[in-house]
Structure formats: structure tokens, C-alpha cells
Design a protein around this motif. Structure first.
Motif, PDB file in Angstrom:
ATOM      1  N   TRP A  32       0.836  -1.196   0.000  1.00  0.00           N
ATOM      2  CA  TRP A  32       0.000   0.000   0.000  1.00  0.00           C
ATOM      3  C   TRP A  32       0.874   1.251   0.000  1.00  0.00           C
ATOM      4  N   PRO A  33       0.606   2.228  -0.880  1.00  0.00           N
ATOM      5  CA  PRO A  33       1.449   3.430  -0.959  1.00  0.00           C
ATOM      6  C   PRO A  33       1.400   4.254   0.331  1.00  0.00           C
ATOM      7  N   GLU A  34       2.541   4.723   0.756  1.00  0.00           N
ATOM      8  CA  GLU A  34       2.639   5.570   1.941  1.00  0.00           C
ATOM      9  C   GLU A  34       1.779   6.817   1.755  1.00  0.00           C
ATOM     10  N   GLY A  35       0.957   7.104   2.760  1.00  0.00           N
ATOM     11  CA  GLY A  35       0.126   8.304   2.733  1.00  0.00           C
ATOM     12  C   GLY A  35      -1.210   8.147   2.049  1.00  0.00           C
ATOM     13  N   GLU A  36      -1.429   7.037   1.345  1.00  0.00           N
ATOM     14  CA  GLU A  36      -2.732   6.807   0.689  1.00  0.00           C
ATOM     15  C   GLU A  36      -3.752   6.420   1.762  1.00  0.00           C
ATOM     16  N   PRO A  37      -4.876   7.147   1.883  1.00  0.00           N
ATOM     17  CA  PRO A  37      -5.819   6.904   2.986  1.00  0.00           C
ATOM     18  C   PRO A  37      -6.571   5.577   2.835  1.00  0.00           C
ATOM     19  N   LEU A  38      -6.522   4.754   3.870  1.00  0.00           N
ATOM     20  CA  LEU A  38      -7.192   3.455   3.864  1.00  0.00           C
ATOM     21  C   LEU A  38      -7.679   3.147   5.277  1.00  0.00           C
ATOM     22  N   ASP A  39      -8.939   2.705   5.387  1.00  0.00           N
ATOM     23  CA  ASP A  39      -9.490   2.223   6.655  1.00  0.00           C
ATOM     24  C   ASP A  39      -9.633   0.713   6.595  1.00  0.00           C
ATOM     25  N   LEU A  40      -9.165   0.033   7.630  1.00  0.00           N
ATOM     26  CA  LEU A  40      -9.363  -1.402   7.778  1.00  0.00           C
ATOM     27  C   LEU A  40     -10.426  -1.629   8.843  1.00  0.00           C
ATOM     28  N   ILE A  41     -11.521  -2.285   8.435  1.00  0.00           N
ATOM     29  CA  ILE A  41     -12.602  -2.601   9.367  1.00  0.00           C
ATOM     30  C   ILE A  41     -12.645  -4.110   9.540  1.00  0.00           C
ATOM     31  N   GLY A  42     -12.436  -4.569  10.755  1.00  0.00           N
ATOM     32  CA  GLY A  42     -12.440  -5.997  11.030  1.00  0.00           C
ATOM     33  C   GLY A  42     -11.400  -6.350  12.065  1.00  0.00           C
ATOM     34  N   GLU A  97      -4.233  -9.148  13.335  1.00  0.00           N
ATOM     35  CA  GLU A  97      -4.376  -7.747  13.709  1.00  0.00           C
ATOM     36  C   GLU A  97      -3.072  -7.130  14.207  1.00  0.00           C
ATOM     37  N   PRO A  98      -2.301  -7.794  15.100  1.00  0.00           N
ATOM     38  CA  PRO A  98      -1.019  -7.191  15.511  1.00  0.00           C
ATOM     39  C   PRO A  98      -0.061  -6.991  14.340  1.00  0.00           C
ATOM     40  N   ALA A  99       0.013  -7.980  13.445  1.00  0.00           N
ATOM     41  CA  ALA A  99       0.898  -7.852  12.284  1.00  0.00           C
ATOM     42  C   ALA A  99       0.427  -6.746  11.353  1.00  0.00           C
ATOM     43  N   CYS A 100      -0.879  -6.565  11.251  1.00  0.00           N
ATOM     44  CA  CYS A 100      -1.411  -5.492  10.406  1.00  0.00           C
ATOM     45  C   CYS A 100      -1.048  -4.119  10.982  1.00  0.00           C
ATOM     46  N   ARG A 101      -1.120  -3.976  12.277  1.00  0.00           N
ATOM     47  CA  ARG A 101      -0.759  -2.694  12.897  1.00  0.00           C
ATOM     48  C   ARG A 101       0.708  -2.383  12.645  1.00  0.00           C
ATOM     49  N   GLU A 102       1.527  -3.419  12.695  1.00  0.00           N
ATOM     50  CA  GLU A 102       2.954  -3.207  12.468  1.00  0.00           C
ATOM     51  C   GLU A 102       3.256  -2.883  11.013  1.00  0.00           C
ATOM     52  N   ALA A 103       2.526  -3.517  10.093  1.00  0.00           N
ATOM     53  CA  ALA A 103       2.808  -3.339   8.663  1.00  0.00           C
ATOM     54  C   ALA A 103       2.133  -2.115   8.066  1.00  0.00           C
ATOM     55  N   ALA A 104       1.146  -1.542   8.753  1.00  0.00           N
ATOM     56  CA  ALA A 104       0.355  -0.452   8.174  1.00  0.00           C
ATOM     57  C   ALA A 104       1.211   0.785   7.924  1.00  0.00           C
ATOM     58  N   PRO A 105       1.263   1.270   6.684  1.00  0.00           N
ATOM     59  CA  PRO A 105       1.987   2.516   6.405  1.00  0.00           C
ATOM     60  C   PRO A 105       1.173   3.734   6.842  1.00  0.00           C
ATOM     61  N   GLY A 127      -1.247   6.755   6.808  1.00  0.00           N
ATOM     62  CA  GLY A 127      -2.503   6.924   6.077  1.00  0.00           C
ATOM     63  C   GLY A 127      -3.484   5.807   6.297  1.00  0.00           C
ATOM     64  N   VAL A 128      -3.036   4.697   6.951  1.00  0.00           N
ATOM     65  CA  VAL A 128      -3.904   3.548   7.199  1.00  0.00           C
ATOM     66  C   VAL A 128      -4.404   3.585   8.637  1.00  0.00           C
ATOM     67  N   ARG A 129      -5.719   3.391   8.806  1.00  0.00           N
ATOM     68  CA  ARG A 129      -6.321   3.340  10.135  1.00  0.00           C
ATOM     69  C   ARG A 129      -6.972   1.980  10.334  1.00  0.00           C
ATOM     70  N   LEU A 130      -6.756   1.379  11.499  1.00  0.00           N
ATOM     71  CA  LEU A 130      -7.437   0.141  11.868  1.00  0.00           C
ATOM     72  C   LEU A 130      -8.597   0.497  12.788  1.00  0.00           C
ATOM     73  N   LEU A 131      -9.813   0.255  12.337  1.00  0.00           N
ATOM     74  CA  LEU A 131     -11.003   0.675  13.067  1.00  0.00           C
ATOM     75  C   LEU A 131     -11.622  -0.432  13.895  1.00  0.00           C
ATOM     76  N   GLY A 132     -11.104  -1.656  13.787  1.00  0.00           N
ATOM     77  CA  GLY A 132     -11.677  -2.758  14.553  1.00  0.00           C
ATOM     78  C   GLY A 132     -12.987  -3.241  13.965  1.00  0.00           C
ATOM     79  N   THR A 133     -13.705  -4.038  14.744  1.00  0.00           N
ATOM     80  CA  THR A 133     -14.970  -4.615  14.294  1.00  0.00           C
ATOM     81  C   THR A 133     -16.104  -3.606  14.433  1.00  0.00           C
TER      82      THR A 133
END
Length: 418
Positions: A260-270, A275-283, A285-291
């Protein structure tokens, strides 16, 4: 009641529709610990059938309640391996439905009752469980069809069900004779595939093509999952992308974040095991919103530029969230290889990218095109993925199943041999 005796025919019909049927939906509900689109689809379909005038009864088993009982795990394993155990047969005989529509029997219903039910049986193939212990045709990061292609013990060797060989053994034993011998696939007069990909795979695995019918799932505006105005145009739709789904390997969410390009806005819902690996890998602009609830997701969807669907397994159906996006006028950007990607290509409801390296360019192109597709997405939803289109399709399947059941030899209704 003797095994060969059919239930006494019901002469009274559901009110309001002289051609309506009495339908029993048989479904084993998955645990609420793992949110299930299949559970939601069954409830939505029951409501759609009732709205069309059919008399619908849900004959259900709930894992949440049953798994608290002592010895549940062992009983479930024996039931899956042998096909014997808890059965909906007594309830079905009491109801006397015209059609028994099976959605899921695993792990709370047995299969031996199917040969003792004399009437029409329809089954929806929500996943690949009859031919794959994991139900996904996915292993070690790629599509795997070893078991249905003939090596029946591959799943056991790899512990494909929940990563444990002991848990996989009952499923492997139950499927050792292949798709053509599976009790539900063999017994049902009609099998409902939810996508062309699923239909073609089941046919390749040995299911007779004349048994298979293509009836995609649907999402209906005004359902409990969606506000009444969720298909309304979104004034000044935002610039963010959205991913909705389980954070697990087969969903492709980690490869998505890593490309995913740095700074490109993306929301992850779920939520999910990654989840821990996603938080670490998220560049950035990416937000993890949970369930979030389906209603919350539906309310948010119209504000997004597009839904990103990076699944790396051969999904058996166009995911409900993809249909929810179309109803909201939101195009889909899908990784090639899933039922969702197939439908995006066929219907022109977004774009498909072929590999992670193509994602940045695909995003640039999609950001230009997607605003022009919003009305087209709504139209495709209304034509292909609405409650009305699904009801018409399933009523045709019921009619075909009833016709075939009427010609079924009486000798076919018997106790199974073991």
C-alpha cells in the motif's frame, strides 16, 4: 414413523400466494466469536422468502449454546466423521415442508437423515467444506485442491482444519470418498452455487452439472443490516479507501498493507489473528477501526472512494460486503482470482489488479474512474444482487427440485447402509 414413510401432505397453502411453498431452512449457526457472513445470509434469505409469501421455518442449531455442554467437542467430531447424531428429521416431519433448504450442517447436524427424508432437498454451497477440511481451498498462502482432486489425506497431513490434525481427522474421514459420494451433494435435487467460480469447481470435483444452479447471494436495502437511505448518493464522497473483512491470511490483508502506498488513505474494518501484524505493517494513512456492526459499515460505505478486496483464496461467493458496496454506489478494487474479482470484471463495477506490484498504479487509475461508476454500481446491484432477483432465482430452483423429487423412486427413501 417408518423410515420409508413420507410425511402426510399438507393441503393448506401459505396465505397470499397460491404458488408459495412451505420451506424449512436447515442451518447450523457458527459461533459468534467468528462473525459469519453465512449466518447473516441465511437470516436475510428467510426474510426475503417470507416477504414473497412463502411460509418459512428456520430449523437451527446454535454453536454458541451447544458448545457449553459437556462432551460437545467429542460428540461433534463423531457426528462429523460418521454422519450420525443430531438430526432435524423429527422437526421436519412435524412441519411437513414442501422444500428442505439446507445451508450448513457442520458441525451440529448429522447427514444420515438425508436419505430418510422423502421430499425435495436443496442445498446452498456457501463454501468448500464438502470437499475441503478448511472449507477455503487455501493452504500455505495459495490455492490448494489436492483433496478434491484425489489425494484425500492431504488435509489431514497438514492439519488444515484449525491447524490441528486431530480436529481435521473427522472431516477427512467424512470426505474420503470424494464429492460425488458426499451425503448432501449426492442427495440434494439441486445445489445452489453462489458464483460461476464455485459452480465450475464443484463440477470439476465430480458434482453432476445438472444438479448445479447459479443463484448469487443478495443484500437488500432496508434490511436490518442497512439503513433505509444507504443507497442514496453520498454528497462529496471522501477520498479514503476501505477494506472490510477478517484480518487473516486467506483475505490477503498483509500483502495489501505491504504494497500500500505511503500516505494513501485506507481504513481497515475488522479483526482477526493478523491484527497485531497489520498494525505493524500499516503505512502512514492507514487506520485500523476494529470490528463494526453491519449497520455501522453500511452507514459509512457511501463516503468511501472504493472498497478494496485483496482476497488470495478462491472465495466461493461474491462477498456480502462487495454487494453492500455496490448498493451504496461504491466500486470495488479486487485482486484477481476470487469470485468478487470475476463479478467486477463481468459487471464493470470497479477494477481488478493482478499482483501486489500493480496495486499503486491500479489505485491511481481507480481514483479517476470510480466516481463515474457509482450510479452503474447501484444499477447492477438492483439487477443482479437484490432480494427480488435472488427470490426469482431460488423459486425456480425450488420448482426444479420439487419436480425431481416427485419422480424420485420410493425405494430411494431408506435407511442408509453402513
Amino acid at each position: 414413523m417408518p423410515a420409508q414413510e413420507a410425511p402426510r401432505p399438507r393441503t393448506d397453502r401459505p396465505p397470499g400466494n397460491p404458488s408459495a411453498h412451505r420451506v424449512a431452512l436447515v442451518h447450523s449457526f457458527y459461533s459468534s466469536r467468528r462473525p459469519s457472513g453465512e449466518n447473516a445470509a441465511v437470516l436475510d434469505q428467510a426474510e426475503a422468502l417470507r416477504a414473497a409469501g412463502h411460509d418459512v421455518t428456520l430449523v437451527a442449531a446454535h454453536t454458541d449454546a451447544l458448545e457449553t455442554e459437556r462432551g460437545y467437542t467429542l460428540r461433534a467430531a463423531v457426528r462429523v466423521a460418521t454422519g450420525r447424531g443430531r438430526s432435524p428429521l423429527a422437526e421436519l416431519r412435524r412441519l411437513g415442508p414442501d422444500v428442505v433448504h439446507v445451508h450448513n450442517l457442520f458441525p451440529n447436524f448429522a447427514t444420515d437423515w438425508l436419505d430418510r427424508w422423502p421430499g425435495a432437498v436443496v442445498a446452498t454451497l456457501h463454501n468448500y467444506r464438502p470437499v475441503c477440511a478448511a472449507a477455503t481451498l487455501f493452504r500455505d498462502g495459495k490455492t490448494c485442491t489436492a483433496c478434491p482432486d484425489g489425494d484425500r489425506w492431504t488435509g489431514l497431513r497438514h492439519g488444515c482444519y484449525r491447524g490441528r490434525r486431530g480436529a481435521t481427522l473427522p472431516l477427512t474421514w467424512a470426505g474420503r470418498r470424494g464429492a460425488a459420494a458426499h451425503p448432501l451433494l449426492r442427495r440434494a435435487q439441486r445445489l445452489v452455487a453462489l458464483s460461476e467460480r464455485s459452480r465450475d469447481l464443484y463440477q470439476r470435483f465430480g458434482v453432476p452439472p445438472e444438479k448445479l444452479a447459479l443463484v448469487p447471494n443478495f443484500v437488500a436495502s432496508g434490511s436490518p443490516a442497512a439503513p433505509e437511505d444507504w443507497t442514496a448518493p453520498a454528497p462529496g464522497a471522501g477520498t479514503r479507501w476501505v477494506y472490510v473483512g477478517r484480518l487473516s491470511e486467506e483475505k490477503g490483508v498483509l500483502p495489501l498493507l505491504r504494497s500500500w502506498p505511503e500516505g494513501e488513505p485506507l481504513d481497515l474494518i475488522g479483526s482477526g489473528p493478523l491484527e497485531p501484524a497489520c498494525r505493524e505493517a500499516a503505512p502512514g494513512g492507514v487506520r485500523l477501526l476494529g470490528t463494526l456492526s453491519r449497520r455501522e459499515i453500511a452507514a459509512r460505505l457511501p463516503r468511501y472512494t472504493g472498497l478494496v478486496f485483496p482476497s488470495v483464496c478462491p472465495e466461493s461467493a461474491t462477498a456480502l460486503v462487495c454487494q453492500e458496496a455496490l448498493a451504496a454506489g461504491v466500486p470495488v478494487l479486487a485482486l484477481a482470482g476470487s469470485a468478487a474479482a470475476d463479478s467486477v470484471r463481468r459487471d464493470g463495477t470497479g477494477a481488478v489488479y493482478g499482483a501486489s506490484g500493480e496495486l499503486p498504479h491500479a489505485l491511481v487509475t481507480a481514483r479517476e474512474r470510480f466516481p463515474l461508476l457509482r450510479e452503474h454500481c447501484r444499477r447492477v446491484h438492483a439487477e443482479r444482487y437484490s432480494a427480488r432477483s435472488w427470490t426469482a432465482g431460488i423459486e425456480a430452483v425450488y420448482a426444479q427440485a420439487l419436480a425431481r423429487a416427485a419422480s424420485r423412486p420410493a425405494a430411494a427413501v431408506a435407511e442408509p447402509s453402513w
